[in-house]
Design an enzyme around this catalytic site. Structure first.
Site, PDB file in Angstrom:
ATOM      1  N   HIS A 120       0.816  -1.220   0.000  1.00  0.00           N
ATOM      2  CA  HIS A 120       0.000   0.000   0.000  1.00  0.00           C
ATOM      3  C   HIS A 120       0.848   1.268   0.000  1.00  0.00           C
ATOM      4  O   HIS A 120       1.923   1.331   0.585  1.00  0.00           O
ATOM      5  CB  HIS A 120      -0.920   0.006   1.222  1.00  0.00           C
ATOM      6  CG  HIS A 120      -0.168   0.003   2.536  1.00  0.00           C
ATOM      7  ND1 HIS A 120       0.194   1.150   3.177  1.00  0.00           N
ATOM      8  CD2 HIS A 120       0.279  -1.016   3.301  1.00  0.00           C
ATOM      9  CE1 HIS A 120       0.825   0.854   4.299  1.00  0.00           C
ATOM     10  NE2 HIS A 120       0.898  -0.464   4.402  1.00  0.00           N
ATOM     11  N   ASP A 121       0.363   2.262  -0.719  1.00  0.00           N
ATOM     12  CA  ASP A 121       0.943   3.611  -0.769  1.00  0.00           C
ATOM     13  C   ASP A 121       2.315   3.658  -1.432  1.00  0.00           C
ATOM     14  O   ASP A 121       2.999   4.672  -1.369  1.00  0.00           O
ATOM     15  CB  ASP A 121       1.040   4.227   0.637  1.00  0.00           C
ATOM     16  CG  ASP A 121      -0.305   4.306   1.322  1.00  0.00           C
ATOM     17  OD1 ASP A 121      -1.140   5.119   0.887  1.00  0.00           O
ATOM     18  OD2 ASP A 121      -0.537   3.548   2.292  1.00  0.00           O
ATOM     19  N   GLY A 145       4.779  -1.491   2.468  1.00  0.00           N
ATOM     20  CA  GLY A 145       4.063  -0.246   2.223  1.00  0.00           C
ATOM     21  C   GLY A 145       4.987   0.954   2.187  1.00  0.00           C
ATOM     22  O   GLY A 145       6.101   0.931   2.728  1.00  0.00           O
TER      23      GLY A 145
END
Length: 260
Positions: free
Chosen positions: A123-124, A141
């Site tokens: 994520h991100d 992430g």
């Protein structure tokens, strides 16, 4: 959209938007809030969840999962996104998670990237353009990878790490700190080895460019200087070769410290 390009065994949510010439294979599932640009090919058994936006002329192979919610325990189902650019090749079994509200809220993949089999992007994370992630490379992430970087097979990248433009990781590298632009690393934990000479040759860097970057590498890694001391000398070297400014910028962007 040409309906003949959509296999009747695919499951596509009515709110999904598919551009002209999109091809979808059997048993692929495309959920709501998904937008796919023209000319993209999606093979069988792919799962795409939204909110996700995929650009033009991508090739997505079987068993990939794009836009799934992150397993990050802080994530509570907020409406975050995945954005993928144009002309990417996403091979078998790749997993890419959406962002979290604790960071940018979006996972971003640029253009002309090759993500080989079983790559994971957490994520991100942000991946630039023309990057190659070889089989089983995995990003935690919040990872940032700049243009033209190559991660060899089974590379592991810790959360919040930054990998500079034209950097290279050896097979099985465990990256726990930032990798400056142009630098080649190997090992677990990853350690700096040299400038990515072969990669630079393939991309048309001149002998003079490579010599200047090799000298900059020695300034940074071989003379026992602190980062601040090295930056003073690198700024002077950048007056004679513009590529050294890219190295300087990656050093200034570092938040975890650089590999040594």
């Amino acid at each position: 959209m040409n309906k003949s390009d959509i296999d009747p065994r695919a499951v596509i949510h009515p709110s999904a938007i598919l551009g002209e010439g999109v091809s979808v294979g059997p048993f692929t599932v495309i959920g709501p809030d998904v937008e796919i640009g023209e000319g993209t090919t999606i093979e069988s058994h792919v799962v795409i969840k939204g909110p996700t936006k995929i650009g033009r002329f991508n090739k997505i192979f079987q068993f990939s999962t794009l836009g799934e919610a992150t397993p990050d325990l802080k994530y509570k189902g907020e409406p975050t996104t995945l954005t993928i650019g144009d002309h990417n090749v996403i091979r078998e079994g790749v997993t890419i998670h959406r962002g979290t509200i604790q960071d940018r809220g979006d996972t971003l993949i640029g253009n002309h990237n090759l993500l080989m089999a079983y790559v994971h992007i957490g994520h991100d994370s942000v991946i630039g353009n023309h990057c190659i992630l070889v089989n089983n490379a995995a990003l935690a992430g919040h990872v940032v990878i700049d243009d033209w970087a190559i991660l060899s097979g089974y590379t592991l990248v810790h959360q919040f790490c930054k990998i500079g433009a034209h950097a290279f990781t050896g097979m099985g590298a465990a990256v726990g700190k930032d990798i400056p632009a142009f630098v080649m690393v190997a090992g677990a934990p990853a350690a700096a080895r040299n400038i990515n000479v072969e990669g630079l040759k393939r991309r048309g860097f001149t002998k003079e460019d490579i010599a200047a970057l090799s000298h900059a590498y020695k300034t940074l890694y071989r003379r026992g200087l602190t980062i601040d001391e090295a930056l003073v000398e690198l700024q002077e070297q950048a007056l004679h070769n513009a590529h050294i400014q890219t190295l300087i910028d990656s050093l200034k962007a570092s938040t975890r410290g650089i590999v040594r």
